[in-house]
Design an enzyme around this catalytic site. Sequence first.
Site, mmCIF file in Angstrom:
data_model
loop_
_atom_site.group_PDB
_atom_site.id
_atom_site.type_symbol
_atom_site.label_atom_id
_atom_site.label_comp_id
_atom_site.label_asym_id
_atom_site.label_seq_id
_atom_site.Cartn_x
_atom_site.Cartn_y
_atom_site.Cartn_z
ATOM 1 N N ASP A 43 44.045 78.715 24.664
ATOM 2 C CA ASP A 43 43.022 78.860 23.630
ATOM 3 C C ASP A 43 43.459 79.761 22.482
ATOM 4 O O ASP A 43 42.632 80.394 21.835
ATOM 5 C CB ASP A 43 41.707 79.378 24.243
ATOM 6 C CG ASP A 43 40.503 79.071 23.354
ATOM 7 O OD1 ASP A 43 40.556 78.051 22.655
ATOM 8 O OD2 ASP A 43 39.545 79.865 23.346
ATOM 9 N N SER A 47 46.656 73.550 19.257
ATOM 10 C CA SER A 47 46.302 72.192 18.854
ATOM 11 C C SER A 47 45.583 72.181 17.503
ATOM 12 O O SER A 47 45.804 71.294 16.667
ATOM 13 C CB SER A 47 45.427 71.535 19.921
ATOM 14 O OG SER A 47 46.126 71.438 21.153
ATOM 15 N N SER A 485 72.619 63.651 72.935
ATOM 16 C CA SER A 485 73.766 64.272 73.611
ATOM 17 C C SER A 485 74.212 63.452 74.810
ATOM 18 O O SER A 485 75.417 63.296 75.065
ATOM 19 C CB SER A 485 73.412 65.697 74.047
ATOM 20 O OG SER A 485 73.155 66.519 72.920
ATOM 21 N N SER A 552 69.458 66.659 62.876
ATOM 22 C CA SER A 552 69.660 66.406 61.429
ATOM 23 C C SER A 552 68.443 65.676 60.846
ATOM 24 O O SER A 552 68.528 64.505 60.492
ATOM 25 C CB SER A 552 70.939 65.608 61.181
ATOM 26 O OG SER A 552 71.043 64.466 61.981
#
Length: 639
Positions: A43, A47, A485, A552
């Site tokens: 403000d 503009s 694994s 991952s």
Amino acid sequence: MADIQTQDPVYKTDALIAEDIDAYLDIHQNKGLLRFITCGSVDDGKSTLIGRLLYDSKMIFEDQLAALEADSKRVGTQGQDIDFALLVDGLAAEREQGITIDVAYRFFATEKRKFIVADTPGHEQYTRNMVTGASTADLAVILIDARKGVLSQTRRHSFLAHLIGIRHIVLAVNKMDLVGYDQATFDEIVSDYSNFAESIGIKDFTAIPISGFKGDNIAIAPSPETPWYSGPSLIEHLETVDLGADEEQARPFRMPVQWVNRPNLDFRGFSGLISDGEIAPGDTVRIVPSGKTSTVKSIVTMDGDKDEAVAGQSVTLTLADEVDCSRGDVIAAADAPPQAADQFETTIVWMSDENLIPGRGYWLKLATQTISATVAEPKYEIDVNSLEHLAAKSLSLNSIGVAEVTTDKPIVFECYKDSKQLGGFILVDKITNATVAAGMIHFSLRRAQNVHWQPTTITRDDHSAMKNQKPALLWFTGLSGSGKSTIANVVEKKLARMNRHTFLLDGDNVRHGLNKDLGFTEADRIENIRRVGEVAKLMTDAGLIVITAFISPFRAEREMVRNMLPENEFIEVHIDTPLELAEARDVKGLYKKARSGELKNFTGIDSPYEEPEKPEIRIDTTAMTPEEAADLIIARIIP
């Protein structure tokens, strides 16, 4: 054309027929162009100021004015006939809230110069939009509400404007009508701002007392309301400010190659925008980073060949020699080429709602170059109000920090203070393609220039031939308890019986040594995978078939490892097991601890797992045993 340049501040729509448009373009095409931004706190009247500039420079069509007057009556303007802010605040949300959210660009022209102005938002949450608007600006108009003085956002926008390289600053003390055009108020604000500006390196600025509402000192100065001010009006200053365009032409020649122009076998040229310097046929140039030299044969444009070209022009250069040159390379003055490096100290403005993840791969775009890059944990974050350096492990939305950036291969660059084009970059998220940050390169790290690849006699092909096998990386990914694994161990055992040379890297095992300093935060998980990827690459260089078993969880990091290896050597194996089944196999009790809150950042519970989208091999553990899965995997990799 005379009808257009009347005293009436409104263009007549009926007069803008084809011949008048051509005449208008003829008048303006040779004028210089100034790009500037308006910024400041909420403000402050940004503009309204731009709307006033458009109005006073006669850039409002008759139908636009009618619509503006109607909108002004509808939204209410407190007695003012025209609400100039509505010319710029185009979004419905902006008009409803009376604030600027997005960056609005507007064009206008005076008798002396053309202008493109960016109205940037004042809210802190839209600071990233302000950075976007400032990135191409030559000048910044910093607005201050005379009733409020220098505010936090004033400091933030001034700091960003200076950081981004804007060297022309106008301090527009607005709403002087609301303080009775008091000179003491103006002088106090200028003094406060001057102290702050000096602390961040702004050496000079122009202060102007204005009223966007009343029009004081905008088009004509001095206003009768400010007899104590003897400086230029805002438009007068914008028309006459020296942009230093000659400085760009005085610098050594630089042209990032945008594309290789090869319409037929008889023509091969290199097209791009000249960022610095000037060039002429016969000049010697160097291709960076390759270092190859040649001479300019011709300068080709849409208007025919030229005898010379300068910064700001887009041209196609043909060279006397058949040199290797492609998009991303830079054609430069042979005796003063830019540098190439892969590690830098940078300042980064973070622009994403998602925080910076140190170690994660992002696309780095600099000039015409696009390359994968990672950002280290920030050295510090900058408090724009106090300029204090704050400790930081990441960067959040609108944060500004200093951090090291590493690229996958050397890029051509210059320090940002010397060249915006070759010193400024953006970071793009590899998954969403969203721009997440803007950055400025300070300098390359010394180690980047002193560390080189040492050639070896025995190559990776030699290692592969000695072992009579093709190296590969089998990357097992899946939830904890999915069976990674177990299956990886069976695969290695079967390959050993086939006299294959292998090595198994297991997620738990590497955390006992190589990665024992890492935890399970997102950043630590990324670094864990990066280190394992580097080790796996060395092992494949030795000719081994490497088998890894890691959760991952993030696609970006799996893709990072894939990019470390030659094409087709990274084989992603998704051990696809439903969460409920993996949790039922919870032999280590990890899921139970995660459910109770004892174990944080556990994949599948309070940390995400991103399944592979196109894995080379998918194993459904609900449909086959570990032995069957191993046989399937081996059949895929061994002819």
